[in-house]
Design a protein around this motif. Structure first.
Motif, PDB file in Angstrom:
ATOM      1  N   ILE A  82       0.835  -1.299  -0.212  1.00 43.91           N
ATOM      2  CA  ILE A  82       0.108  -0.009   0.152  1.00 43.91           C
ATOM      3  C   ILE A  82       0.823   1.215  -0.066  1.00 43.91           C
ATOM      4  CG2 ILE A  82      -0.260   0.031   2.672  1.00 43.91           C
ATOM      5  CD1 ILE A  82      -3.224   0.915   2.273  1.00 43.91           C
ATOM      6  N   ASN A  83       0.657   2.178  -0.835  1.00 43.95           N
ATOM      7  CA  ASN A  83       1.223   3.361  -0.693  1.00 43.95           C
ATOM      8  C   ASN A  83       0.959   4.210   0.453  1.00 43.95           C
ATOM      9  OD1 ASN A  83      -1.210   4.536  -1.400  1.00 43.95           O
ATOM     10  ND2 ASN A  83      -0.139   6.097  -2.928  1.00 43.95           N
ATOM     11  N   TRP A  84       1.623   5.287   0.502  1.00 48.10           N
ATOM     12  CA  TRP A  84       1.815   6.235   1.717  1.00 48.10           C
ATOM     13  C   TRP A  84       0.254   6.548   1.968  1.00 48.10           C
ATOM     14  CZ3 TRP A  84       0.076  11.316   1.984  1.00 48.10           C
ATOM     15  CH2 TRP A  84      -0.092  12.043   0.772  1.00 48.10           C
ATOM     16  N   SER A  85      -0.634   6.826   1.119  1.00 50.15           N
ATOM     17  CA  SER A  85      -1.811   7.673   1.343  1.00 50.15           C
ATOM     18  C   SER A  85      -2.754   6.611   1.505  1.00 50.15           C
ATOM     19  CB  SER A  85      -2.092   8.522   0.559  1.00 50.15           C
ATOM     20  OG  SER A  85      -2.332   7.954  -1.055  1.00 50.15           O
ATOM     21  N   GLY A  86      -2.723   5.383   0.887  1.00 47.36           N
ATOM     22  CA  GLY A  86      -3.565   4.279   0.715  1.00 47.36           C
ATOM     23  C   GLY A  86      -4.319   4.342  -0.541  1.00 47.36           C
ATOM     24  N   SER A  87      -3.980   5.175  -1.399  1.00 47.56           N
ATOM     25  CA  SER A  87      -4.673   5.429  -2.304  1.00 47.56           C
ATOM     26  C   SER A  87      -4.361   4.326  -3.550  1.00 47.56           C
ATOM     27  CB  SER A  87      -4.363   6.751  -3.256  1.00 47.56           C
ATOM     28  OG  SER A  87      -3.014   7.031  -3.421  1.00 47.56           O
ATOM     29  N   ASP A 100      -4.227   3.327   8.361  1.00 48.38           N
ATOM     30  CA  ASP A 100      -4.688   4.400   9.077  1.00 48.38           C
ATOM     31  C   ASP A 100      -3.529   5.216   9.812  1.00 48.38           C
ATOM     32  OD1 ASP A 100      -5.963   6.275  10.885  1.00 48.38           O
ATOM     33  OD2 ASP A 100      -7.279   4.929  11.944  1.00 48.38           O
ATOM     34  N   ASN A 101      -3.417   6.298   8.774  1.00 52.99           N
ATOM     35  CA  ASN A 101      -2.007   7.102   9.274  1.00 52.99           C
ATOM     36  C   ASN A 101      -2.295   7.799  10.242  1.00 52.99           C
ATOM     37  OD1 ASN A 101      -0.701   6.234   7.149  1.00 52.99           O
ATOM     38  ND2 ASN A 101      -1.000   7.920   5.882  1.00 52.99           N
ATOM     39  N   SER A 102      -3.475   8.248  11.003  1.00 51.52           N
ATOM     40  CA  SER A 102      -3.750   8.806  12.127  1.00 51.52           C
ATOM     41  C   SER A 102      -3.497   7.910  13.366  1.00 51.52           C
ATOM     42  CB  SER A 102      -5.213   9.340  12.313  1.00 51.52           C
ATOM     43  OG  SER A 102      -5.985   8.370  12.338  1.00 51.52           O
ATOM     44  N   LYS A 103      -3.303   6.615  12.894  1.00 49.18           N
ATOM     45  CA  LYS A 103      -3.126   5.679  14.121  1.00 49.18           C
ATOM     46  C   LYS A 103      -1.386   4.913  14.028  1.00 49.18           C
ATOM     47  CE  LYS A 103      -7.781   4.559  15.602  1.00 49.18           C
ATOM     48  NZ  LYS A 103      -8.918   3.711  15.332  1.00 49.18           N
ATOM     49  N   ASN A 104      -0.949   5.478  12.856  1.00 53.08           N
ATOM     50  CA  ASN A 104       0.413   4.646  12.367  1.00 53.08           C
ATOM     51  C   ASN A 104       0.015   3.352  12.489  1.00 53.08           C
ATOM     52  OD1 ASN A 104       1.762   7.023  12.074  1.00 53.08           O
ATOM     53  ND2 ASN A 104       3.223   6.684  13.594  1.00 53.08           N
ATOM     54  N   MET A 105      -0.957   2.978  11.483  1.00 50.92           N
ATOM     55  CA  MET A 105      -1.275   1.380  11.694  1.00 50.92           C
ATOM     56  C   MET A 105      -1.421   0.911  10.231  1.00 50.92           C
ATOM     57  SD  MET A 105      -1.457  -0.051  14.799  1.00 50.92           S
ATOM     58  CE  MET A 105      -2.317  -1.589  14.439  1.00 50.92           C
ATOM     59  N   VAL A 106      -1.116  -0.249   9.963  1.00 49.39           N
ATOM     60  CA  VAL A 106      -1.019  -1.007   8.619  1.00 49.39           C
ATOM     61  C   VAL A 106      -1.954  -2.299   8.769  1.00 49.39           C
ATOM     62  CG1 VAL A 106      -0.479  -1.568   6.349  1.00 49.39           C
ATOM     63  CG2 VAL A 106       0.324   0.464   7.424  1.00 49.39           C
ATOM     64  N   TYR A 107      -3.007  -2.626   8.030  1.00 53.38           N
ATOM     65  CA  TYR A 107      -3.630  -4.115   8.504  1.00 53.38           C
ATOM     66  C   TYR A 107      -3.627  -4.798   7.282  1.00 53.38           C
ATOM     67  CZ  TYR A 107      -5.582  -0.912  12.057  1.00 53.38           C
ATOM     68  OH  TYR A 107      -5.640  -0.054  12.955  1.00 53.38           O
ATOM     69  N   LEU A 108      -3.686  -6.089   7.472  1.00 58.48           N
ATOM     70  CA  LEU A 108      -3.636  -7.094   6.389  1.00 58.48           C
ATOM     71  C   LEU A 108      -4.914  -7.897   6.971  1.00 58.48           C
ATOM     72  CD1 LEU A 108      -2.809  -8.436   3.808  1.00 58.48           C
ATOM     73  CD2 LEU A 108      -1.367  -9.852   5.294  1.00 58.48           C
ATOM     74  N   GLN A 109      -5.940  -7.942   6.162  1.00 57.51           N
ATOM     75  CA  GLN A 109      -7.317  -8.691   6.375  1.00 57.51           C
ATOM     76  C   GLN A 109      -7.110 -10.033   5.439  1.00 57.51           C
ATOM     77  OE1 GLN A 109      -9.789  -8.265   8.740  1.00 57.51           O
ATOM     78  NE2 GLN A 109     -10.474 -10.305   7.981  1.00 57.51           N
ATOM     79  N   MET A 110      -7.173 -10.856   5.992  1.00 56.78           N
ATOM     80  CA  MET A 110      -7.127 -12.163   5.280  1.00 56.78           C
ATOM     81  C   MET A 110      -8.492 -13.160   5.443  1.00 56.78           C
ATOM     82  SD  MET A 110      -3.291 -13.220   6.330  1.00 56.78           S
ATOM     83  CE  MET A 110      -3.538 -13.428   7.932  1.00 56.78           C
TER      84      MET A 110
END
Length: 123
Positions: free
Chosen positions: A51-56, A73-83
């Protein structure tokens, strides 16, 4: 500097779902792309998606497309991988990784790595 701490993972039956989280520290995390990789026993670490920096912009390899979803969610400094719809062949240690600039398919181009988390899918 960016530090990545992963959580989630575990054991699930085929067809089940898991969500992996990647928590980042560092004020510049929102400027970093994040990739997800996995490594099965006896195999090389392979690219799963990014995912790029903005999620776009989000990319998935064909083997997980339609089943896995990457978000951030950059406001939370989180990245997720839903599988979802997990298969036994998804069994591996999963890693998140970050790099400044655009995402990459290659492990060597990522500067920061999470500690890895085990995902086991039983048949």
């Amino acid at each position: 500097q960016v530090q990545l701490v992963q959580s989630g993972g575990g054991l699930v039956e085929a067809g089940g779902s898991l969500r992996l989280s990647c928590a980042a520290s560092g004020r510049t995390f929102s400027a970093h792309a994040v990739g997800w990789f996995r490594q099965a026993p006896g195999k090389e670490r392979e690219f799963v998606g990014a995912i790029n920096w903005s999620g776009s912009r989000i990319y998935y390899v064909d083997s997980v497309k339609g089943r896995f979803t990457i978000s951030r969610d950059n406001s939370k400094n989180m990245v997720y991988l839903q599988m979802n719809s997990l298969k036994p062949e998804d069994t591996a240690v999963y890693y998140c990784a970050a790099r400044a600039g655009p995402y990459s398919f290659y492990t060597s181009q990522y500067d920061y790595w999470g500690q890895g988390t085990q995902v086991t899918v039983s048949s």
